[in-house]
Design a protein around this motif. Structure first.
Motif, PDB file in Angstrom:
ATOM      1  N   UNK A   7       0.798  -1.223   0.000  1.00 31.10           N
ATOM      2  CA  UNK A   7       0.000   0.000   0.000  1.00 31.10           C
ATOM      3  C   UNK A   7       0.830   1.272   0.000  1.00 31.10           C
ATOM      4  N   UNK A  10       2.819   3.805  -3.762  1.00 27.34           N
ATOM      5  CA  UNK A  10       2.638   5.131  -4.363  1.00 27.34           C
ATOM      6  C   UNK A  10       3.655   6.132  -3.835  1.00 27.34           C
ATOM      7  N   UNK A  13       6.453   7.189  -6.046  1.00 24.92           N
ATOM      8  CA  UNK A  13       6.234   8.238  -7.042  1.00 24.92           C
ATOM      9  C   UNK A  13       6.641   9.565  -6.412  1.00 24.92           C
ATOM     10  N   UNK A  15       5.884  12.459  -7.115  1.00 26.83           N
ATOM     11  CA  UNK A  15       4.874  13.510  -7.036  1.00 26.83           C
ATOM     12  C   UNK A  15       4.173  13.548  -5.681  1.00 26.83           C
ATOM     13  N   UNK A  16       4.230  12.445  -4.937  1.00 23.34           N
ATOM     14  CA  UNK A  16       3.468  12.373  -3.696  1.00 23.34           C
ATOM     15  C   UNK A  16       4.341  12.650  -2.479  1.00 23.34           C
ATOM     16  N   UNK A  28      -1.872  11.475   4.723  1.00 23.68           N
ATOM     17  CA  UNK A  28      -2.293  10.901   3.443  1.00 23.68           C
ATOM     18  C   UNK A  28      -1.215  11.185   2.420  1.00 23.68           C
ATOM     19  N   UNK A  33       2.354  18.568  -6.661  1.00 21.12           N
ATOM     20  CA  UNK A  33       2.068  19.520  -7.740  1.00 21.12           C
ATOM     21  C   UNK A  33       0.629  20.021  -7.697  1.00 21.12           C
ATOM     22  N   UNK A  34      -0.316  19.089  -7.584  1.00 21.42           N
ATOM     23  CA  UNK A  34      -1.713  19.488  -7.795  1.00 21.42           C
ATOM     24  C   UNK A  34      -2.577  19.318  -6.557  1.00 21.42           C
ATOM     25  N   UNK A  36      -3.768  16.616  -5.290  1.00 21.30           N
ATOM     26  CA  UNK A  36      -4.616  15.420  -5.330  1.00 21.30           C
ATOM     27  C   UNK A  36      -4.298  14.517  -4.140  1.00 21.30           C
ATOM     28  N   UNK A  38      -4.341  10.995  -2.675  1.00 24.29           N
ATOM     29  CA  UNK A  38      -4.451   9.597  -3.073  1.00 24.29           C
ATOM     30  C   UNK A  38      -4.767   8.766  -1.828  1.00 24.29           C
ATOM     31  N   UNK A  40      -5.410   5.963   0.575  1.00 26.53           N
ATOM     32  CA  UNK A  40      -5.055   4.558   0.560  1.00 26.53           C
ATOM     33  C   UNK A  40      -6.030   3.823   1.457  1.00 26.53           C
TER      34      UNK A  40
END
Lengths: 188, 188
Positions: A7, A10, A13, A15-16, A28, A33-34, A36, A38, A40
């Motif tokens: 889990x 991610x 990555x 970006x997170x 979380x 960047x944005x 968002x 994600x 889990x």
């Protein structure tokens, strides 16, 4: 029955990052960047102890983890799928087996890998079974013939023993993890 | 007990597109930029029908969806959490209630929103309860006093009726969705 998905994958990555979003109370994965989030969540595995007469269906895994070891037909529940339908689908995909589901045999929690397993007691509608793409070979085993030292996961042991424990009982409460067991070891 | 999270919300992020990754057989959300596969999975709701003597704990929701309507203490299972522990945590968070879990009352599948609900039959260890931050008010209801026309979700109805159906039974098989019901409507 797979323990492969991590889990925290991610996190790899870039970006997170892990942070507490506004209005939340837990860390979380949030995109740098944005923004968002994600979320889990624990994953649901659905599977079955499926029998023909006194023999139990086991499949030898063609995929990692635990390739070459024996398991029950089981896998991740898909989106928009009912739990029992998922158990029937996995039996078809892995063993070309058609199930008549009897009742919920067990609910296992594997907190280390955030997994909840719903394992059903089921009968095979016919004894014709065949290996699907994730299965090297399969067979119907009497209790004494089960390859105990070549089972893929602790929860396969649990489910087989729980199936034995409720033998002959038409109604029973679903079994849970054996006392003190959290499934965290790779093999019992 | 929430039906708010939309599994397709990630689609609204422009970085993702729906495609079949190599080696897979289903459409997944894949980042256009980096190829990250955001696997979507069904979510697990854990909750309880918790009683003190013959009275059932219900909470009036302080949050959307269905703010102001009555629900059972329930919510999403967290990562690395056992199922029954999650039901106890939700009862504490929403009602400051301490549970002694008896057994699994029901497993409901709500395929439209990709949700599996594990609802336990439980007793309150003490009748002292208090509204948590997601609860406007709460109460312990006798069967006849339940606000049937102000329940938040179909599965709250199901769980209350299933709890009634197994009253007095020490051992029973977990209940499932009522025949023909998929929980897809916002209110029964």
């Amino acid at each position: 029955m797979s323990a492969s998905e991590d889990p925290t994958a991610a996190e790899q990555e870039h970006r997170f990052e892990r942070k507490v979003p506004a209005g939340d109370d837990r860390t979380r994965l949030v995109c740098r960047d944005c923004g968002f989030v994600n979320y889990e969540n624990p994953k649901i595995v659905v599977g079955s102890v499926a029998t023909w007469q006194d023999r139990i269906l086991l499949c030898r895994r063609a995929i990692e983890p635990r390739r070459g070891f024996w398991t029950l037909p089981a896998g991740y529940l898909e989106l928009h799928e009912e739990a029992a339908a998922g158990a029937r689908r996995e039996a078809w995909e892995e063993a070309r087996a058609r199930l008549e589901i009897d009742q919920l045999l067990a609910v296992y929690s594997i907190p280390r890998i955030s997994q909840i397993q719903l394992i059903y007691r089921a009968g095979l509608i016919t004894p014709e079974v065949a290996a699907g793409p994730e299965t090297l070979e399969l067979d119907l085993f009497t209790w004494d013939a089960i390859p105990w030292d070549q089972l893929a996961f602790p929860s396969v042991h649990w489910a087989l023993k729980d199936h034995r424990a409720v033998r002959g009982q038409a109604v029973f409460a679903p079994r849970g993890n054996p006392p003190g067991e959290d499934g965290g070891r790779s093999h019992p």
